[in-house]
Scaffold this active site. Structure first.
Site, PDB file in Angstrom:
ATOM      1  N   LYS A  96      23.749  21.007  82.697  1.00  0.00           N
ATOM      2  CA  LYS A  96      23.195  19.714  83.100  1.00  0.00           C
ATOM      3  C   LYS A  96      24.223  18.619  82.855  1.00  0.00           C
ATOM      4  O   LYS A  96      24.712  18.451  81.731  1.00  0.00           O
ATOM      5  CB  LYS A  96      21.911  19.431  82.319  1.00  0.00           C
ATOM      6  CG  LYS A  96      21.291  18.063  82.609  1.00  0.00           C
ATOM      7  CD  LYS A  96      20.067  17.844  81.724  1.00  0.00           C
ATOM      8  CE  LYS A  96      19.578  16.407  81.813  1.00  0.00           C
ATOM      9  NZ  LYS A  96      18.462  16.148  80.883  1.00  0.00           N
ATOM     10  N   ASP A 117      21.424   8.729  80.709  1.00  0.00           N
ATOM     11  CA  ASP A 117      20.037   8.814  81.175  1.00  0.00           C
ATOM     12  C   ASP A 117      19.237   7.643  80.640  1.00  0.00           C
ATOM     13  O   ASP A 117      18.841   7.619  79.478  1.00  0.00           O
ATOM     14  CB  ASP A 117      19.420  10.140  80.714  1.00  0.00           C
ATOM     15  CG  ASP A 117      17.968  10.280  81.145  1.00  0.00           C
ATOM     16  OD1 ASP A 117      17.548   9.532  82.054  1.00  0.00           O
ATOM     17  OD2 ASP A 117      17.264  11.140  80.593  1.00  0.00           O
ATOM     18  N   LYS A 176      13.334   4.649  79.321  1.00  0.00           N
ATOM     19  CA  LYS A 176      13.137   5.086  77.935  1.00  0.00           C
ATOM     20  C   LYS A 176      12.869   3.881  77.047  1.00  0.00           C
ATOM     21  O   LYS A 176      13.457   2.817  77.225  1.00  0.00           O
ATOM     22  CB  LYS A 176      14.376   5.830  77.447  1.00  0.00           C
ATOM     23  CG  LYS A 176      14.609   7.147  78.153  1.00  0.00           C
ATOM     24  CD  LYS A 176      15.843   7.852  77.605  1.00  0.00           C
ATOM     25  CE  LYS A 176      16.120   9.132  78.376  1.00  0.00           C
ATOM     26  NZ  LYS A 176      15.071  10.151  78.186  1.00  0.00           N
ATOM     27  N   ASP A 207      23.122  13.390  77.107  1.00  0.00           N
ATOM     28  CA  ASP A 207      22.365  14.137  78.102  1.00  0.00           C
ATOM     29  C   ASP A 207      23.265  14.985  79.003  1.00  0.00           C
ATOM     30  O   ASP A 207      22.774  15.679  79.888  1.00  0.00           O
ATOM     31  CB  ASP A 207      21.514  13.190  78.949  1.00  0.00           C
ATOM     32  CG  ASP A 207      20.183  13.819  79.351  1.00  0.00           C
ATOM     33  OD1 ASP A 207      19.760  14.783  78.689  1.00  0.00           O
ATOM     34  OD2 ASP A 207      19.572  13.357  80.327  1.00  0.00           O
ATOM     35  N   ASP A 239      12.041  10.184  84.453  1.00  0.00           N
ATOM     36  CA  ASP A 239      12.751  10.617  83.244  1.00  0.00           C
ATOM     37  C   ASP A 239      12.746  12.128  83.096  1.00  0.00           C
ATOM     38  O   ASP A 239      13.264  12.660  82.124  1.00  0.00           O
ATOM     39  CB  ASP A 239      12.133   9.956  82.005  1.00  0.00           C
ATOM     40  CG  ASP A 239      13.064  10.016  80.801  1.00  0.00           C
ATOM     41  OD1 ASP A 239      14.286  10.193  81.000  1.00  0.00           O
ATOM     42  OD2 ASP A 239      12.581   9.906  79.662  1.00  0.00           O
ATOM     43  N   GLU A 250      14.416  14.012  85.182  1.00  0.00           N
ATOM     44  CA  GLU A 250      15.382  14.084  86.269  1.00  0.00           C
ATOM     45  C   GLU A 250      16.357  15.244  86.149  1.00  0.00           C
ATOM     46  O   GLU A 250      16.889  15.732  87.153  1.00  0.00           O
ATOM     47  CB  GLU A 250      16.169  12.767  86.345  1.00  0.00           C
ATOM     48  CG  GLU A 250      17.364  12.653  85.417  1.00  0.00           C
ATOM     49  CD  GLU A 250      17.030  12.763  83.925  1.00  0.00           C
ATOM     50  OE1 GLU A 250      17.891  13.231  83.168  1.00  0.00           O
ATOM     51  OE2 GLU A 250      15.913  12.388  83.519  1.00  0.00           O
ATOM     52  N   ARG A 300      16.005  18.360  85.494  1.00  0.00           N
ATOM     53  CA  ARG A 300      15.582  19.585  86.183  1.00  0.00           C
ATOM     54  C   ARG A 300      15.767  19.474  87.693  1.00  0.00           C
ATOM     55  O   ARG A 300      15.913  20.488  88.371  1.00  0.00           O
ATOM     56  CB  ARG A 300      14.121  19.886  85.819  1.00  0.00           C
ATOM     57  CG  ARG A 300      13.117  18.862  86.282  1.00  0.00           C
ATOM     58  CD  ARG A 300      11.802  18.943  85.529  1.00  0.00           C
ATOM     59  NE  ARG A 300      11.950  18.558  84.135  1.00  0.00           N
ATOM     60  CZ  ARG A 300      10.979  18.612  83.233  1.00  0.00           C
ATOM     61  NH1 ARG A 300       9.778  19.051  83.580  1.00  0.00           N
ATOM     62  NH2 ARG A 300      11.189  18.239  81.990  1.00  0.00           N
TER      63      ARG A 300
END
Length: 614
Positions: free
Chosen positions: A385, A390, A397, A407, A467, A469, A471
């Site tokens: 990933k 993020d 967030k 992230d 959030d 995102e 995946r």
């Protein structure tokens, strides 16, 4: 104009740029007093360009360069490269026994604690253990030469050291003065010598490597060191490799964003460490040490990527990092970067949907490792990933925003592994390492809750939370490894869910797979690499939570079991008959105590890839 990394200077220049064209009576209200008082100021010229007072433009440029700690970005351009942390310059080598211990600044004696009988252990539970100092072999001979100094050191520190019963434990340092020279001596524990147990040496190499690095760092002005290893340790190539990896990894220090005065170099005076082996040393001992150092370079890479701030590391600079990994691989790794057009042609709607709000264009990184002899027994896919930052998107967030540079931990792990694989050059495996790199930001083009995206395999996804995102980007990367590259098995690493952190804490990753053979492979690799992982359930009934009323899937499940539904979601993008594992590394990727990246995953992935060709 380039911005510098120092906040005060960066803010000063940014503020001045913003008000430079304002009339002077208004400008003073916005410019800090300390800047108005300086001899160098920015003024508006008649052409609305920026001019300089107090020196020529060349003088100002030189001043800016001298004052700049590291290059981040210009006002209009993102940073396009990320610097790398170099491995320690200290060399590791192996030698046989020698009578000359006086030529080293630091001497470390490795000792096993003797095995206790069960009756003795029961006795120790009832009463305090009586201090003893038990040495054997060369350690005993050296102690006699030193007039019993080692025995006395063990007795003085018996409660903590206990004859070395805990691998990696270290005594305080003993200083010896001879012929006007100071030498330091310490003992390091190797654990309990119990040859009846198959695993009595597990973890010894890593523990001793860490202890050696820590001792060399804490003892200042040490240029040379020797460590005595009993034959059980020195005759094992795998232990020597682990020791080397741990030694170099624990000398990592990220100085890339510090000015010269504040840089800290662990064991900065250290030039050489000699491993003195009793009895016979391992076949290929020096090669094992070299392999360990190459693996440590991969760990360094993983740490560098996660540690880098977003104003340095974006999709462009990560892609440039991948290119450099390929360049140093002696031709074993080829790098391909797919831009927006190529990703659109492949139908990567899920990835591109997330990337729409990024400052930099998305970069789909594809590294292909091929063994030097070209013989391939197995083709595997390794996905990481690559969310460089993020914010959460429109579901922004509300906590831990400052940590969201981590992230990209999955990308860091797989690119760190790629660097190690390119240098180790394992036989028999072709590895496709893929990262869909972008940021999850907010702008007028950004994806919003209720949008529907189409992944590369044609499945439609209703985005109910921006959030969730990661995946989405992973979906297209997994399809690419599966359909485009035809990989026979695929693993994927990501900092995907807080739910996995809640379940397993910050020290263990979660492994989600329905394939028992792959689960066992990863379990063995986690043990060998000493990166803890735990297989998690894949409850099929939870798939109902991912059903959408208007699309094929939702990108989130219900309130509970979020780590499981994330794993189930990703299964929709790989052939059901193909071995696939999702590894959630959200917990172990970051050391919250040190405030630094751990490099987690690089060793695990490397170990798995190497084993695929055997």
């Amino acid at each position: 104009m380039k911005f510098c990394s120092r906040n005060s200077l960066g803010r000063s220049f940014a503020t001045t740029l913003a008000v430079a064209s304002l009339p002077s009576q208004y400008a003073s209200a916005f410019v800090p007093n300390h800047l108005m008082a300086t001899s160098l100021s920015l003024v508006s010229s008649s052409t609305n360009s920026i001019g300089y007072r107090g020196g020529s433009s060349s003088q100002v440029r030189n001043m800016s360069k001298m004052d700049q700690t590291f290059e981040t970005w210009s006002f209009d351009e993102p940073c396009k490269t990320m610097s790398w942390t170099e491995i320690s310059k200290a060399s590791l080598s192996v030698s046989g026994l020698s009578d000359n211990w006086d030529d080293s600044d630091l001497v470390v004696i490795g000792v096993f604690a003797p095995k206790k009988e069960e009756s003795e252990e029961d006795e120790d539970d009832k009463k305090e253990e009586e201090p003893t100092a038990e040495l054997s072999g060369e350690a005993k001979a050296y102690d006699e030469k030193m007039g019993g100094a080692l025995s006395n050191l063990m007795l003085e520190n018996f409660k903590a050291f206990k004859n070395g019963a805990s691998a990696g434990s270290v005594t305080p340092t003993l200083r010896v003065f001879k012929d006007g020279k100071s030498q330091r001596i310490a003992l390091v524990g190797l654990g309990t010598l119990d040859e009846e147990k198959d695993d009595f040496l597990d973890g010894v190499g890593s523990a001793v490597g860490k202890a050696l690095a820590t001792t060399c760092n804490s003892e200042k002005k040490v240029a040379s060191a020797k460590i005595l290893l009993p034959e059980a340790v020195g005759s094992s190539a795998s232990i020597l490799k682990d020791m080397s990896t741990s030694f170099y990894s624990n000398l990592y220090a990220d100085n890339r964003f510090r000015s010269e005065k504040s840089k800290e170099t662990p064991a900065e005076d250290l030039e050489s460490v000699t491993l003195v082996c009793e009895g016979s040393s391992a076949d290929g001992a020096d090669a094992a040490l070299e392999s360990g150092m190459k693996l440590a370079k991969g760990v360094h890479m993983a740490k560098d990527i996660v540690n880098a701030p977003h104003n340095v590391l974006n999709s462009l600079s990560l892609a440039e990092t991948a290119k450099r990994i390929a360049e140093e691989s002696d031709g074993t790794i080829k790098c391909e970067i797919l831009g927006v057009k190529e990703c659109e042609e492949l139908g990567m709607g899920a990835f591109l949907g997330v990337a729409r709000a990024s400052e930099t264009e998305p970069q789909f990184i594809h590294l292909t490792y091929t063994p030097p002899d070209g013989v391939v027994k197995k083709k595997v896919g390794i996905v990481g990933k690559g969310l460089l930052f993020d914010t959460g998107g429109y579901n922004i967030k509300t906590a831990m925003m400052e940590l969201m540079k981590f992230d990209c931990g999955g990308a860091a792990a797989v690119l760190g592994a790629a660097r190690a694989i390119g240098q180790l050059k394992p036989e028999g495996v072709e590895a496709h390492i893929c990262v869909a790199a972008c940021e999850n930001m907010i702008n007028g083009k950004g994806v919003v809750p209720s949008d529907i995206l189409t992944a590369a395999n044609g499945k439609t996804i209703e985005v109910l939370n921006t959030d969730a995102e990661g995946r989405l980007t992973l979906a297209d990367a997994i399809v690419y490894c599966d359909k485009e590259m035809g990989c026979s098995s695929i693993i994927e690493l990501s900092t995907l869910t807080g739910a996995c952190m809640v379940a397993l804490g910050s020290g263990i990753s979660g492994v989600f797979t329905e394939n028992d053979d792959l689960a066992k492979e990863l379990e063995d690799c986690a043990k060998a690499s000493e990166e803890k992982a735990w297989r998690m359930p894949m409850e099929k009934s939870y798939n109902d939570e991912l059903k959408s009323k208007i699309a094929d899937l939702k990108n989130i499940g219900g309130r509970y079991g979020g780590a499981i539904t994330a794993g189930l979601f990703l299964q929709n993008f790989v052939d059901k008959k193909k071995p696939f594992a999702h590894i959630d590394i959200a917990g172990p990727v970051w050391d919250h105590g040190k405030g630094m990246a751990t490099g987690y995953g690089a060793k695990l992935v490397t170990e798995w890839a190497v084993r695929q060709g055997k």
